[in-house]
Design a protein around this motif. Structure first.
Motif, PDB file in Angstrom:
ATOM      1  N   ILE A 106       0.833  -1.197   0.000  1.00  0.00           N
ATOM      2  CA  ILE A 106       0.000   0.000   0.000  1.00  0.00           C
ATOM      3  C   ILE A 106       0.870   1.251   0.000  1.00  0.00           C
ATOM      4  CG2 ILE A 106      -1.839   1.238   1.201  1.00  0.00           C
ATOM      5  CD1 ILE A 106      -2.517  -1.461   2.584  1.00  0.00           C
ATOM      6  N   ASP A 107       0.621   2.117  -0.972  1.00  0.00           N
ATOM      7  CA  ASP A 107       1.297   3.409  -1.063  1.00  0.00           C
ATOM      8  C   ASP A 107       0.241   4.496  -1.255  1.00  0.00           C
ATOM      9  OD1 ASP A 107       4.109   2.387  -1.201  1.00  0.00           O
ATOM     10  OD2 ASP A 107       3.393   1.497  -3.071  1.00  0.00           O
ATOM     11  N   GLY A 108       0.628   5.730  -0.927  1.00  0.00           N
ATOM     12  CA  GLY A 108      -0.214   6.874  -1.236  1.00  0.00           C
ATOM     13  C   GLY A 108      -1.428   7.067  -0.360  1.00  0.00           C
ATOM     14  N   GLU A 109      -1.425   6.505   0.845  1.00  0.00           N
ATOM     15  CA  GLU A 109      -2.585   6.646   1.725  1.00  0.00           C
ATOM     16  C   GLU A 109      -2.260   7.422   3.001  1.00  0.00           C
ATOM     17  OE1 GLU A 109      -5.472   6.178   0.912  1.00  0.00           O
ATOM     18  OE2 GLU A 109      -5.562   4.665  -0.664  1.00  0.00           O
ATOM     19  N   GLY A 110      -1.215   8.243   2.956  1.00  0.00           N
ATOM     20  CA  GLY A 110      -0.885   9.081   4.099  1.00  0.00           C
ATOM     21  C   GLY A 110       0.284   8.563   4.898  1.00  0.00           C
ATOM     22  N   ALA A 111       0.734   9.384   5.859  1.00  0.00           N
ATOM     23  CA  ALA A 111       1.893   9.055   6.688  1.00  0.00           C
ATOM     24  C   ALA A 111       1.433   8.348   7.956  1.00  0.00           C
ATOM     25  CB  ALA A 111       2.659  10.319   7.036  1.00  0.00           C
ATOM     26  N   ILE A 112       1.879   7.106   8.117  1.00  0.00           N
ATOM     27  CA  ILE A 112       1.487   6.333   9.297  1.00  0.00           C
ATOM     28  C   ILE A 112       2.044   6.967  10.569  1.00  0.00           C
ATOM     29  CG2 ILE A 112       3.418   4.711   9.491  1.00  0.00           C
ATOM     30  CD1 ILE A 112      -0.257   3.652   9.494  1.00  0.00           C
ATOM     31  N   GLY A 113       3.128   7.737  10.426  1.00  0.00           N
ATOM     32  CA  GLY A 113       3.731   8.412  11.568  1.00  0.00           C
ATOM     33  C   GLY A 113       3.544   9.918  11.517  1.00  0.00           C
TER      34      GLY A 113
END
Length: 304
Positions: free
Chosen positions: A111-118
């Protein structure tokens, strides 16, 4: 608390295996001990065919069929970028049917492009987690064991560690009832600093949170050229690994990768007792995508 203790025990057990294997292999006459005990299955990362899919030369919905018919590989690792604008139950049913018909295992959803997990704020981290949920649901429908996410963050070294760990645990709590792991690839920035990513794993301290060590992604800063030693990096990430990405770029006439010592790298992988899937991810320019995939596959087979 039991869940945290379980995760800690798993980490300590894996670290002990790594230490013992390294010590034994250093004994006279034991350098190839791990070779006779190796077992791993080979999968194909969809990014290996990104030029073919992005150009329209091939349909990404046929990924599993191509994987079996063209490369005789039995596992697939999907990339959400090829499906991002048309995710639906119908699409997932199509992908699952084609994988089942080809006799191919669906393993990961990258998964890419769905926001910063941190992300800096808890609200932003929660939004990123919410953005990932639809892909986690799709991965579960496909029968995958994990979703691969990025540990993108901001702030100081320590702040990013804490923030990334918090976002990962939040997502893992959603994925746990689905039977899914949340795994992080060394994928640029601090995530390519294996020491930092290992510390994120320890801070998260969740049995569903792990790593996807990639043989090639150890450039921390592309502008300065700062990078982490790839062999040390994989060695540090393997105790948390739930999948492995065998990145490759180019091969010589003898079928050996010219920038990564694959025998050495697989020694490191196998020394931990790992016996899961190793994903072919060809990302070079010297060979065609199909040729690069076959060369990587054949090299891995020779090391098995």
């Amino acid at each position: 608390m039991d869940r945290l203790n379980t995760g800690r025990r798993q980490f300590l057990k894996q670290a002990a295996i790594l230490t013992t294997a390294a010590a034994v292999s250093a004994l006279p006459g034991c350098g190839n001990l791990t070779v006779s005990r190796r077992h791993f299955d080979i999968s194909l990362a969809q990014w290996s065919l990104h030029r073919r899919f992005f150009s329209g030369e091939a349909n990404p919905d046929e990924f599993a069929t191509i994987t079996r018919d063209e490369f005789d590989i039995g596992g697939v690792e999907y990339v959400n970028q090829f499906y991002k604008d048309r995710l639906s139950d119908a699409l997932i049913n199509t992908l699952k049917t084609r994988a089942d018909n080809a006799g191919v295992r669906s393993l990961l959803m990258m998964i890419d492009g769905e926001g910063a997990i941190g992300a800096a704020s808890e609200a932003q981290r929660q939004q990123t987690v919410d953005n990932h949920k639809k892909w986690a649901d799709a991965a579960r429908q496909l029968g995958c064991h994990s979703i691969r996410v990025n540990a993108q963050s901001e702030g100081s070294y320590d702040e990013q560690r804490e923030r990334a760990a918090d976002g990962l645990v939040k997502l893992a709590e959603y994925c746990d009832p689905l039977g899914l792991n949340v795994i992080v690839e060394n994928h640029g920035g601090l995530s390519s600093n294996a020491r930092w990513l290992s510390q994120v794993m320890e801070t998260a301290h969740h049995p569903r949170v792990g790593t996807l060590p990639d043989f090639g992604n150890f450039v921390i800063d592309r502008d300065t050229g700062e990078s982490y030693d790839r062999y040390q990096g994989v060695r540090e990430l393997m105790p948390y690994a739930k999948a492995v990405s065998a990145k490759s770029y180019a091969f010589n006439e003898q079928g050996q990768e010219t920038s990564i010592d694959f025998p050495r790298m697989m020694d490191i992988v196998m020394a931990t007792g790992y016996s899961g899937w190793v994903g072919v991810e060809y990302e070079g320019e010297k060979h065609s995508e199909a040729e690069g995939i076959r060369l990587t596959r054949d090299l891995l087979r020779s090391l098995r």
